[in-house]
Write an enzyme that holds these catalytic residues in place. Structure first.
Site, PDB file in Angstrom:
ATOM      1  N   CYS A 129       0.822  -1.205   0.000  1.00  0.00           N
ATOM      2  CA  CYS A 129       0.000   0.000   0.000  1.00  0.00           C
ATOM      3  C   CYS A 129       0.865   1.268   0.000  1.00  0.00           C
ATOM      4  O   CYS A 129       1.507   1.571  -0.998  1.00  0.00           O
ATOM      5  CB  CYS A 129      -0.978  -0.025   1.166  1.00  0.00           C
ATOM      6  SG  CYS A 129      -2.340   1.156   0.989  1.00  0.00           S
ATOM      7  N   HIS A 172      -3.590  -5.085   0.572  1.00  0.00           N
ATOM      8  CA  HIS A 172      -3.111  -5.510   1.893  1.00  0.00           C
ATOM      9  C   HIS A 172      -3.171  -7.028   2.021  1.00  0.00           C
ATOM     10  O   HIS A 172      -4.134  -7.579   2.592  1.00  0.00           O
ATOM     11  CB  HIS A 172      -3.945  -4.857   2.994  1.00  0.00           C
ATOM     12  CG  HIS A 172      -3.606  -3.431   3.237  1.00  0.00           C
ATOM     13  ND1 HIS A 172      -2.596  -3.028   4.086  1.00  0.00           N
ATOM     14  CD2 HIS A 172      -4.128  -2.302   2.699  1.00  0.00           C
ATOM     15  CE1 HIS A 172      -2.514  -1.710   4.090  1.00  0.00           C
ATOM     16  NE2 HIS A 172      -3.438  -1.240   3.251  1.00  0.00           N
ATOM     17  N   GLU A 222      -1.608  -8.791   4.033  1.00  0.00           N
ATOM     18  CA  GLU A 222      -1.473  -9.166   5.446  1.00  0.00           C
ATOM     19  C   GLU A 222      -2.809  -9.090   6.186  1.00  0.00           C
ATOM     20  O   GLU A 222      -2.892  -9.504   7.359  1.00  0.00           O
ATOM     21  CB  GLU A 222      -0.420  -8.276   6.127  1.00  0.00           C
ATOM     22  CG  GLU A 222      -0.886  -6.901   6.561  1.00  0.00           C
ATOM     23  CD  GLU A 222      -0.976  -5.852   5.464  1.00  0.00           C
ATOM     24  OE1 GLU A 222      -0.847  -4.657   5.803  1.00  0.00           O
ATOM     25  OE2 GLU A 222      -1.194  -6.204   4.283  1.00  0.00           O
TER      26      GLU A 222
END
Length: 281
Positions: free
Chosen positions: A112, A239, A241
């Site tokens: 990001c 994202h 994660e």
């Protein structure tokens, strides 16, 4: 065999952050650190807003995480009313780390804001705001992640990791890459044309021992297009994660990154990389 040591950076203590946003980005950083450990690295979380330097020589790779907007002055923009949560000190901290990693052939992975800053460090620019109709974020009060598809382009390193074609991603951004930085290429796009991933044009086959020690034997260490020789960059706008990500997607992204960092670690000269404690929560 010692594991490669990975710096994970985000502006944890940035003054503009609300408590809720600080909690969100800190949680994402914790998820990323756990994934790096599971992938075979030693994660060291750094607060890029805390001042000082990253002591880049300690690390075999860097993962630049998400957060607030990059200071528009860094890419020659007059700014935009939507730009917020900027922290020039965090930009400077992370930019210096990125430059050091790229100059010595150590891998850089971006997520990001991390992707946007990598692009800016290499001379690229950003779209200041994607507008109120963008599907890349939740426009409601307190909204963050949305799910949409990104097309991974064939023939890229990203495709080697995730496969070519459409994949679902977790996204929360109002800015995007405009002009690509030196030595970068697009690796994925969204349906509206927004750049979803970038990577090094040439991941380089220079001797890892030379790169890790800073001995850039080929001229001034720059390629003909102005990008660093032997640079290893992979960055995504989404994202991976995030807890809503398709299982296995982040692990697949981390695999080539940790592999490269491990090769750098084994090629280092002199004493091993000292351990360091993560920033306390």
């Amino acid at each position: 065999m010692r594991r490669p040591t990975i710096a994970l950076t985000f502006p944890r203590s940035a003054t503009p952050y609300t408590p809720a946003y600080r909690e969100e980005v800190s949680g994402l950083a914790a998820c990323a650190a756990a994934a790096v450990e599971a992938a075979g690295g030693t994660a060291v979380v750094l607060d890029s807003s805390a001042g000082g330097t990253a002591e880049a020589e300690r690390f075999d790779g860097a993962l630049i995480l998400g957060g607030g907007d990059v200071d528009p002055a860094r890419y020659g923009s007059p700014g935009h009313p939507s730009i917020g949560d900027t922290d020039p000190s965090a930009d400077a901290f992370e930019a210096a780390l990125i430059e050091d990693m790229l100059a010595t052939g150590r891998p850089v992975l971006g997520i990001c804001r991390g992707m946007q800053l990598i692009n800016v460090v290499l001379g690229g620019t950003l779209i200041e705001d994607l507008g109120p109709g963008s599907f890349h974020r939740d426009h409601g009060p307190g909204g963050l992640m949305v799910t949409h598809d990104a097309e991974v382009l064939p023939g890229t390193r990203l495709a080697e990791a995730l496969g070519a074609g459409d994949i679902p991603v977790q996204s929360a951004h109002h800015q995007a890459v405009r002009e690509l930085g030196r030595g970068l290429r697009v690796a994925a796009r969204a349906a509206d044309g927004v750049v979803e991933a970038i990577e090094s044009v040439d991941f380089g086959d220079m001797a890892l021992g030379d790169m890790a020690s800073g001995d850039m034997a080929c001229g001034d260490g720059m390629r003909g297009d102005g990008g660093p020789k032997g640079a290893w960059v992979l960055a995504v706008q989404w994202h991976p994660e995030h807890r809503g990500t398709v299982p296995g997607q982040f692990a697949a992204l981390l695999e080539p990154f940790i592999d490269r960092a491990g090769r750098v670690h084994r090629g280092r000269t002199g004493p091993g990389v000292p351990s360091a404690a993560a920033v306390p929560s």
